[in-house]
Design a protein around this motif. Sequence first.
Motif, PDB file in Angstrom:
ATOM      1  N   UNK A   1       0.710  -1.175  -0.025  1.00 49.50           N
ATOM      2  CA  UNK A   1      -0.037  -0.148   0.001  1.00 49.50           C
ATOM      3  C   UNK A   1       0.965   1.298  -0.024  1.00 49.50           C
ATOM      4  N   UNK A   2       0.233   2.504   0.333  1.00 53.96           N
ATOM      5  CA  UNK A   2       1.190   3.695   0.110  1.00 53.96           C
ATOM      6  C   UNK A   2       2.039   3.666   1.419  1.00 53.96           C
ATOM      7  N   UNK A   3       3.314   3.672   1.157  1.00 53.80           N
ATOM      8  CA  UNK A   3       4.218   3.680   2.190  1.00 53.80           C
ATOM      9  C   UNK A   3       4.532   4.955   3.250  1.00 53.80           C
ATOM     10  N   UNK A   4       5.164   5.052   4.004  1.00 48.78           N
ATOM     11  CA  UNK A   4       5.625   5.944   4.688  1.00 48.78           C
ATOM     12  C   UNK A   4       7.010   6.825   4.268  1.00 48.78           C
ATOM     13  N   UNK A   5       6.997   8.045   4.137  1.00 49.48           N
ATOM     14  CA  UNK A   5       8.230   8.713   3.595  1.00 49.48           C
ATOM     15  C   UNK A   5       8.909   9.133   5.043  1.00 49.48           C
ATOM     16  N   UNK A   6      10.316   8.701   4.863  1.00 48.53           N
ATOM     17  CA  UNK A   6      11.239   9.036   5.981  1.00 48.53           C
ATOM     18  C   UNK A   6      12.128  10.156   5.418  1.00 48.53           C
ATOM     19  N   UNK A   7      12.462  10.212   4.209  1.00 44.56           N
ATOM     20  CA  UNK A   7      13.434  11.160   3.756  1.00 44.56           C
ATOM     21  C   UNK A   7      13.356  11.419   2.256  1.00 44.56           C
ATOM     22  N   UNK A   8      13.527  12.506   1.784  1.00 45.07           N
ATOM     23  CA  UNK A   8      13.698  12.881   0.567  1.00 45.07           C
ATOM     24  C   UNK A   8      14.609  14.045   0.172  1.00 45.07           C
ATOM     25  N   UNK A   9      15.927  14.067  -0.284  1.00 45.00           N
ATOM     26  CA  UNK A   9      16.641  14.960  -0.564  1.00 45.00           C
ATOM     27  C   UNK A   9      17.709  14.636  -1.240  1.00 45.00           C
ATOM     28  N   UNK A  10      18.665  15.650  -1.232  1.00 46.73           N
ATOM     29  CA  UNK A  10      20.106  15.713  -2.099  1.00 46.73           C
ATOM     30  C   UNK A  10      21.047  15.340  -1.064  1.00 46.73           C
ATOM     31  N   UNK A  11      21.801  14.432  -1.291  1.00 41.24           N
ATOM     32  CA  UNK A  11      22.774  13.885  -0.380  1.00 41.24           C
ATOM     33  C   UNK A  11      24.123  13.614  -1.115  1.00 41.24           C
ATOM     34  N   UNK A  12      25.203  14.402  -0.817  1.00 42.69           N
ATOM     35  CA  UNK A  12      26.446  14.434  -1.681  1.00 42.69           C
ATOM     36  C   UNK A  12      26.292  14.615  -3.054  1.00 42.69           C
ATOM     37  N   UNK A  13      26.168  13.527  -4.064  1.00 42.64           N
ATOM     38  CA  UNK A  13      26.129  13.623  -5.446  1.00 42.64           C
ATOM     39  C   UNK A  13      24.820  12.811  -5.803  1.00 42.64           C
ATOM     40  N   UNK A  14      23.900  12.607  -5.105  1.00 45.03           N
ATOM     41  CA  UNK A  14      22.714  11.726  -5.192  1.00 45.03           C
ATOM     42  C   UNK A  14      21.526  12.366  -4.709  1.00 45.03           C
ATOM     43  N   UNK A  15      20.258  12.087  -5.459  1.00 48.37           N
ATOM     44  CA  UNK A  15      18.913  12.328  -4.824  1.00 48.37           C
ATOM     45  C   UNK A  15      18.501  11.253  -4.147  1.00 48.37           C
TER      46      UNK A  15
ATOM     47  N   UNK B   1      15.830   8.890  -1.553  1.00 49.62           N
ATOM     48  CA  UNK B   1      14.341   8.892  -1.024  1.00 49.62           C
ATOM     49  C   UNK B   1      14.509   7.550  -0.187  1.00 49.62           C
ATOM     50  N   UNK B   2      14.089   7.733   1.151  1.00 49.37           N
ATOM     51  CA  UNK B   2      13.801   6.559   1.958  1.00 49.37           C
ATOM     52  C   UNK B   2      12.554   6.493   2.370  1.00 49.37           C
ATOM     53  N   UNK B   3      12.049   5.196   2.223  1.00 48.82           N
ATOM     54  CA  UNK B   3      10.472   4.868   2.309  1.00 48.82           C
ATOM     55  C   UNK B   3      10.265   3.440   2.991  1.00 48.82           C
TER      56      UNK B   3
ATOM     57  N   UNK C   1       6.346  -0.777   6.970  1.00 44.67           N
ATOM     58  CA  UNK C   1       6.097  -1.555   8.131  1.00 44.67           C
ATOM     59  C   UNK C   1       6.919  -2.913   8.111  1.00 44.67           C
ATOM     60  N   UNK C   2       7.393  -3.209   7.167  1.00 43.64           N
ATOM     61  CA  UNK C   2       8.197  -4.568   7.007  1.00 43.64           C
ATOM     62  C   UNK C   2       9.763  -4.061   6.708  1.00 43.64           C
ATOM     63  N   UNK C   3       9.856  -3.180   5.681  1.00 41.17           N
ATOM     64  CA  UNK C   3      11.091  -2.935   4.995  1.00 41.17           C
ATOM     65  C   UNK C   3      11.365  -1.375   4.840  1.00 41.17           C
ATOM     66  N   UNK C   4      12.693  -1.111   4.996  1.00 46.84           N
ATOM     67  CA  UNK C   4      13.070   0.296   4.474  1.00 46.84           C
ATOM     68  C   UNK C   4      13.508   0.144   3.122  1.00 46.84           C
ATOM     69  N   UNK C   5      13.066   0.951   1.953  1.00 43.28           N
ATOM     70  CA  UNK C   5      13.663   1.037   0.874  1.00 43.28           C
ATOM     71  C   UNK C   5      14.436   2.167   0.624  1.00 43.28           C
ATOM     72  N   UNK C   6      15.482   2.216  -0.061  1.00 41.66           N
ATOM     73  CA  UNK C   6      16.176   3.263  -0.330  1.00 41.66           C
ATOM     74  C   UNK C   6      16.416   3.420  -1.749  1.00 41.66           C
TER      75      UNK C   6
ATOM     76  N   UNK D   1      19.661   5.155   9.917  1.00 38.46           N
ATOM     77  CA  UNK D   1      19.542   4.478   8.642  1.00 38.46           C
ATOM     78  C   UNK D   1      20.603   4.874   7.789  1.00 38.46           C
ATOM     79  N   UNK D   2      21.519   4.090   6.937  1.00 36.12           N
ATOM     80  CA  UNK D   2      22.295   4.699   5.991  1.00 36.12           C
ATOM     81  C   UNK D   2      21.764   5.393   5.024  1.00 36.12           C
ATOM     82  N   UNK D   3      22.087   6.745   4.902  1.00 38.89           N
ATOM     83  CA  UNK D   3      21.560   7.705   3.630  1.00 38.89           C
ATOM     84  C   UNK D   3      22.410   7.597   2.424  1.00 38.89           C
TER      85      UNK D   3
END
Length: 641
Positions: free
Chosen positions: A332-346, A348-350, A353-358, A387-389
């Motif tokens: 279903x619709x997941x939860x947003x933990x982070x969305x931003x520019x880090x070093x040389x990449x954009x 998104x952390x989602x 309830x079971x997993x974290x996806x980057x 969590x590792x960004x």
Amino acid sequence: MQSQDVASRPGPAPAGPVVDVERAEAALVEHYPRLVRLAYLVLPPSLGRNRRVVTAHSLTQRALPRGRAAATPVIPAQSTGRDGDPGYAYLRLRVLRTALEAGLTLKRPAWPRRSQLPPLLPQVWGLRLFPRSGGADELALDQRLSALSGPARAAYVLRGLEQLPDGDVREILAAAGVADVDDALEEADAVPAQYALLDSPEFDPCSLQARPTDLMRRRQHLRAALAAGAALLVCGALLGLPGEGWAPDGPAAPPYAQNPAAEAALDPAQLTKVPALAWQSAARSDFSVWPARGDRTGDTALLRRALAVWARPGETVAVSATPGTPAGGPPGAPQLLYAGTVDTARVVLLYDGLRIARYAEPVDGTAGAALDFSRVDGATRADAGAVVLSRADGNVRYLLAPWVKEAAERDLLKPDGGAMELTVTDGVTSPLASPLSQRTGACSSWNVLQTTDSTGTRLLSDLAELVPARLTTGHPGRTAEVTGERALHTWAPYSCWLGAMRSAGVRTVNAWSFAAQPLPDGTGSADWVCTRAETWRGGGERVLAQFRTPGATRAALAAKAQNVPACGARDPHVLAGVLWKAKAGDWYLLAAGTRDTDSITATGGVHGTSRDNLLAAKAKQGAQAELKGTLESGRTINGLQ
């Protein structure tokens, strides 16, 4: 076997050691993963990841000499090679030569060489195979290696993967037919010496991810075989589907079919965004109460790409998942933990309830996008601290839990060295050196993340996963955080062994000093420590028994096991032994069990019996023994192997 100097050159066969097919076959079986990795790294990246994998296996399997009793001159093993095995040296040369040939440009007047053609075997139909994805460091190194010529890649790999000096590299490249060895070495010098990354799962063609090929195309071909007209209608229907089309989804694969529920899960507007202070009044403290942070939480296009790639990663997306973690789309619709520019990449952390996806993509496009998964079900406040960004240039950045008040970097190898404070901006730490960036076999430091909140201080170690592993100490079932001088000194001699637990889905690692044993020559007392890694999936636990003599800064590995309850809360017992050489030259079998071990018996190459939890018996160098212990309860336990 004694190591020898390089003696083989292109041209007439020189006199020297020979390798028959039986010896070469034994070396191939023993070192197959290493040889395939070497071939994969030397092959040109332009082949694509799937064909590189299959070709690497094909070239390695064809490296055996022909004939049952072939007498083939070889390059004798180097002193830093695979245990001085001439069979391995011969196979390495064959694999290197054919991998270099595979990268040559085809010329029309000449017949192509066998290695330049798609491999006949092995073949995999209906699936695309590619190694597990590493981090940003591995991706950057792969891009740098792809810009090198074949001989330069070979030089870099021989230096880093095989750890050979330049003199030996020159000999091997010349024997493999490289025309200008000096140019190859000079070109390889342009790539930073990040040799430890060559052992990453990113470059392991024996540990693979599998994805289907274009399922729609396969179905269309089947329908075309039955009725060409029906196939045309199906294709027309697919091309005429309404909506925005495929372009807004970036590197995601085309949608298989219109599914309202699945489409709703891919709508950025449906993402759960927790308010900034919700964690303070929540009934529990885990990832579900992390607020959405970052400078791109409102970037609808980026969020749409991240969700689409999660649901159906395209062929160019590097996908990795810790063991036991499903890699399918969100339910279903997941939860947003982070969305931003880090070093040389954009980035998104989602969280679902079971997993974290980057999801990560370069700031200048979507080519080279990566998708990583980590299982985190059942996480507690202690487990959900960071969590590792990103990983870049040997450093790692973390996104911290909102309840973390302070963050610092600490070197486990220097328990008296103190902690260095990290700058935290919107929950993101300043970069700290990752211990995994060290060269294979070297361990001069082991940097960990130290977090402090209202409940105490914790140490977290990067083990090449999204969620760092929490370090603890003490008796199984009664473990404590690694704080205070005693706990830090307990961990120091054993921290370098954490590298053996990378990429295994590790949740916590506990170090427990279960015995102290006086040495037979009276030079002091040795420590026995059991290190146990628990995983998120509840299986695949790894147990190491380690032995440290007085004054030694590092521990020696005495025994290891996997998927056993020993040294854990369910079975807080362990028995291990090691062969030890006294200063006078005498050899002993030393063994130790937990305090409630009533007796220990050694059989096989060494015989001895003790009436307590410690055993010391005279032995010979290289002797092998079997250990059995009897607990005070009468139960029998075996020694870790």
